[in-house]
Design a protein around this motif. Sequence first.
Motif, PDB file in Angstrom:
ATOM      1  N   GLY A 167       0.817  -1.207   0.000  1.00  0.00           N
ATOM      2  CA  GLY A 167       0.000   0.000   0.000  1.00  0.00           C
ATOM      3  C   GLY A 167       0.852   1.258   0.000  1.00  0.00           C
ATOM      4  N   VAL A 168       0.264   2.292  -0.480  1.00  0.00           N
ATOM      5  CA  VAL A 168       0.927   3.597  -0.477  1.00  0.00           C
ATOM      6  C   VAL A 168       0.467   4.356   0.760  1.00  0.00           C
ATOM      7  N   ARG A 169       1.413   4.893   1.452  1.00  0.00           N
ATOM      8  CA  ARG A 169       1.101   5.648   2.656  1.00  0.00           C
ATOM      9  C   ARG A 169       1.390   7.127   2.389  1.00  0.00           C
ATOM     10  N   ILE A 170       0.433   7.967   2.715  1.00  0.00           N
ATOM     11  CA  ILE A 170       0.608   9.415   2.536  1.00  0.00           C
ATOM     12  C   ILE A 170       0.591  10.056   3.913  1.00  0.00           C
ATOM     13  N   ARG A 171       1.576  10.856   4.157  1.00  0.00           N
ATOM     14  CA  ARG A 171       1.662  11.557   5.434  1.00  0.00           C
ATOM     15  C   ARG A 171       1.532  13.058   5.167  1.00  0.00           C
TER      16      ARG A 171
END
Length: 174
Positions: A2-6
């Motif tokens: 998964g892609v994690r966006i912070r």
Amino acid sequence: MGVRIRDTNRIPEAIANIDRINSRSVKIGYISGGEYAGGTLTNKGKARVHEYGVDIPVTDKMRKFWVAKFGVGLKASTTHIRIPERSFLRNGSEQATPAIMAKAAELVPLAILDNVDVELLYEALGLEMRTEIQKYARALQSPPNAPLTVQQKGSSNPLIETGAMLQAMEVILQ
């Protein structure tokens, strides 16, 4: 995978800090209390007299006082005693403002980024302004005291007798 966006956007905090900065102020001077206490001129009253000057009408009672206290008679033609304007608050703050504004220009961005507490920012700037006004007042020599005043005080500095008036200058956060 998964892609994690912070999200590290701190704009809302910066805006809140700007609002805190804009909602606060600091006053420097003689703010609380009255000009007289128990019939005696307070430090606030003395500051006003020096800041703006005053003409004191001469009465028969005052003429007698001068003879008893100073051994000096006032001339019959003397109708007022003039304490001249010695604007230490206005002129001192005007002289100090460029340096204080330069300091504020350094500190305000830090307060916006939350690296400097807004209360501490205003307190530091207020204390520095008070210090600069006090320095100005201590250095003030004009208009000079009358010779009789110098003789009574033991000093020629027009704004310093005990130092209490300058020490009473307040820094109030609002």
